[in-house]
Write an enzyme that holds these catalytic residues in place. Structure first.
Site, PDB file in Angstrom:
ATOM      1  N   THR A 107       0.110 -58.296 -47.890  1.00 16.55           N
ATOM      2  CA  THR A 107       0.338 -59.258 -46.817  1.00 16.55           C
ATOM      3  C   THR A 107       1.654 -59.034 -46.094  1.00 16.55           C
ATOM      4  O   THR A 107       1.761 -59.234 -44.887  1.00 16.55           O
ATOM      5  CB  THR A 107       0.311 -60.690 -47.396  1.00 16.55           C
ATOM      6  OG1 THR A 107      -0.995 -60.930 -47.904  1.00 16.55           O
ATOM      7  CG2 THR A 107       0.625 -61.735 -46.352  1.00 16.55           C
ATOM      8  N   ASP A 157      -4.694 -53.252 -49.106  1.00 12.04           N
ATOM      9  CA  ASP A 157      -4.697 -54.579 -49.714  1.00 12.04           C
ATOM     10  C   ASP A 157      -4.632 -54.302 -51.219  1.00 12.04           C
ATOM     11  O   ASP A 157      -5.321 -53.400 -51.712  1.00 12.04           O
ATOM     12  CB  ASP A 157      -6.007 -55.288 -49.359  1.00 12.04           C
ATOM     13  CG  ASP A 157      -6.042 -56.714 -49.855  1.00 12.04           C
ATOM     14  OD1 ASP A 157      -6.128 -57.616 -49.014  1.00 12.04           O
ATOM     15  OD2 ASP A 157      -6.024 -56.929 -51.089  1.00 12.04           O
ATOM     16  N   SER A 158      -3.814 -55.039 -51.956  1.00 11.22           N
ATOM     17  CA  SER A 158      -3.621 -54.662 -53.359  1.00 11.22           C
ATOM     18  C   SER A 158      -4.871 -54.890 -54.204  1.00 11.22           C
ATOM     19  O   SER A 158      -4.929 -54.440 -55.351  1.00 11.22           O
ATOM     20  CB  SER A 158      -2.419 -55.379 -53.973  1.00 11.22           C
ATOM     21  OG  SER A 158      -2.723 -56.704 -54.306  1.00 11.22           O
ATOM     22  N   SER A 159      -5.895 -55.546 -53.664  1.00  7.50           N
ATOM     23  CA  SER A 159      -7.165 -55.635 -54.389  1.00  7.50           C
ATOM     24  C   SER A 159      -7.775 -54.244 -54.551  1.00  7.50           C
ATOM     25  O   SER A 159      -8.620 -54.029 -55.416  1.00  7.50           O
ATOM     26  CB  SER A 159      -8.160 -56.518 -53.627  1.00  7.50           C
ATOM     27  OG  SER A 159      -7.533 -57.694 -53.222  1.00  7.50           O
ATOM     28  N   THR A 175      -4.152 -64.426 -76.354  1.00  4.05           N
ATOM     29  CA  THR A 175      -4.602 -65.801 -76.118  1.00  4.05           C
ATOM     30  C   THR A 175      -4.911 -66.068 -74.640  1.00  4.05           C
ATOM     31  O   THR A 175      -4.271 -65.494 -73.758  1.00  4.05           O
ATOM     32  CB  THR A 175      -3.562 -66.828 -76.623  1.00  4.05           C
ATOM     33  OG1 THR A 175      -3.974 -68.140 -76.219  1.00  4.05           O
ATOM     34  CG2 THR A 175      -2.166 -66.562 -76.065  1.00  4.05           C
ATOM     35  N   GLN A 176      -5.884 -66.936 -74.423  1.00  2.84           N
ATOM     36  CA  GLN A 176      -6.184 -67.362 -73.056  1.00  2.84           C
ATOM     37  C   GLN A 176      -5.124 -68.328 -72.533  1.00  2.84           C
ATOM     38  O   GLN A 176      -5.063 -68.592 -71.338  1.00  2.84           O
ATOM     39  CB  GLN A 176      -7.556 -68.066 -73.013  1.00  2.84           C
ATOM     40  CG  GLN A 176      -8.709 -67.144 -73.326  1.00  2.84           C
ATOM     41  CD  GLN A 176     -10.038 -67.881 -73.445  1.00  2.84           C
ATOM     42  OE1 GLN A 176     -10.096 -69.109 -73.317  1.00  2.84           O
ATOM     43  NE2 GLN A 176     -11.104 -67.151 -73.690  1.00  2.84           N
TER      44      GLN A 176
HETATM   45  N1  ASP Z   1      -4.714 -59.699 -50.636  1.00  2.00           N
HETATM   46  C1  ASP Z   1      -3.301 -59.460 -50.478  1.00  2.00           C
HETATM   47  C2  ASP Z   1      -2.908 -58.319 -51.383  1.00  2.00           C
HETATM   48  O1  ASP Z   1      -2.776 -58.511 -52.563  1.00  2.00           O
HETATM   49  C3  ASP Z   1      -2.526 -60.689 -50.799  1.00  2.00           C
HETATM   50  C4  ASP Z   1      -1.031 -60.518 -50.727  1.00  2.00           C
HETATM   51  O2  ASP Z   1      -0.485 -59.538 -50.286  1.00  2.00           O
HETATM   52  O3  ASP Z   1      -0.347 -61.420 -51.128  1.00  2.00           O
HETATM   53  O4  ASP Z   1      -2.725 -57.222 -50.919  1.00  2.00           O
END
Ligand code: ASP
Length: 346
Positions: A17, A61-63, A282-283
């Site tokens: 972001t 995007d870090s996803s 642990t959760q």
């Molecule tokens: N979806 C974005 C990412 O992780 C969210 C962020 O940057 O905060 O790249």
């Protein structure tokens, strides 16, 4: 010719972001060119530092982050290690804690700061948190201890008011500016009017003056198995029989407890017998696994599951990727997963 008096900082821009802008057609946030980031933070030019930039070929995007990207970050740090006082990694928040954990294992005997930061709002927005995070991260990467050595000698996450140990951090909010937290370890620094370091809790490698060591191979034949009331035997067996699976992070209740179903213990015992390493965390966000506290935890330990103490999920899964990726045998992984390698467990 480098200016030796000014701190030299290398910024590595991966995406997230902090470097995003709105697509005028779809209105969705998309990564944009890093030069735009500098246009949006003119204050950066005011810092009396020698700042250089490295941008991922395509900011992400870090996803979309994966171990190949971690390797790219490690390579940039390795190639530039001797030329810089510190490194700032700009990264999306979603998987930041995974990257921070992974880098802490991949960069061994680290004696310089690797500060990861990002933002909740794009840097071009009026109320952005990105500008402050970026500037503070750079200042921390340049900070020195009284003897002139780097103050931070580990991978850390800087976000809003806190600096956290990377492999102890977890994203805790999708919209709060203080988006990260370490539930089992104090903050490394508090950011207010100034930057106040908590010097007693900073990582100092037991190996003195060792050169940086890097490790690239992270084995991804690992998974989580998250327990819940009503979990089915066929689901558990399906996961544990995944072809090629080498290690599992079992996420249990409370102090490390599991339902007392004989089929569950049997399925885990079989997996362990086949050479799959199973570790118990642990959760609960806070606290640690203590297998001796309840009989259900003890029974689980008797199947060959090893306690992951107070590891975060992110540190647990990346530690397994790292240990298995080093080519260790199951017994060695079981041994080293319980050792504190770089401050990830108490
Ligand atoms: N979806 C974005 C990412 O992780 C969210 C962020 O940057 O905060 O790249």
């Amino acid at each position: 010719m480098p200016d030796t008096l000014r701190p030299r900082i290398l910024m590595i821009y991966t995406g997230g972001t902090i470097g995003m802008k709105e697509n005028p057609v779809t209105k969705a946030l998309e990564p944009f060119d890093f030069n735009h980031l500098l246009d949006n933070v003119p204050k950066l030019k005011k810092l009396d530092y020698d700042i250089h930039y490295h941008q991922f070929h395509t900011p992400i995007d870090s996803s979309d982050m994966n171990p190949r990207h971690w390797g790219q970050i490690v390579k940039v740090i390795e190639d530039n290690y001797l030329d810089y006082d510190g490194f700032v990694v700009l990264h999306g928040t979603d998987t930041m804690a995974y990257t921070a954990s992974a880098l802490s294992f991949m960069l061994q005997q680290l004696s310089k700061p690797v500060i990861i930061t990002g933002s909740q709002l794009p840097i071009g927005e009026v109320r952005t948190d990105g500008e402050e995070n970026l500037i503070t991260a750079i200042q921390i990467a340049a900070a020195k201890d009284t003897d002139g050595s780097p103050m931070i000698r580990e991978v850390a996450i800087l976000f809003e008011n806190y600096l956290w140990r990377g492999n102890r951090s977890t994203k805790r909010s999708a919209d709060n500016f203080n988006a990260f937290r370490s539930n089992n370890y104090p903050e490394l620094a508090k950011i207010g009017l100034g930057i106040s370091f908590n010097k007693d809790v900073l990582w100092r490698s037991p190996v003195k003056d060792a050169p940086l060591g890097v490790h690239y191979n992270m084995d991804t034949n690992v998974t989580f198995l998250d327990l819940f009331p009503g979990i089915q035997e066929n689901v558990v067996r399906h996961i544990l029989n995944t072809p090629g699976l080498k290690a599992v992070v079992l996420k249990t209740y409370g102090a490390g407890n599991a339902p007392g179903e004989p089929w569950l213990f049997e399925a885990i015992r079989e997996a362990v017998g086949k050479g799959i390493v199973v570790i118990n965390i642990t959760q609960c966000p806070n606290g640690l696994v203590d297998p001796k506290r309840y009989s259900t935890g003890l029974e689980l330990a008797q199947t060959g599951v090893v306690p992951g103490h107070d590891l975060t999920s992110e540190a647990a899964i990346t530690k397994l990727m790292y240990l298995v990726g080093r080519g260790m045998k199951p017994d060695e992984v079981r041994y080293y997963v319980q050792c504190n390698l770089c401050g990830e467990m108490s």
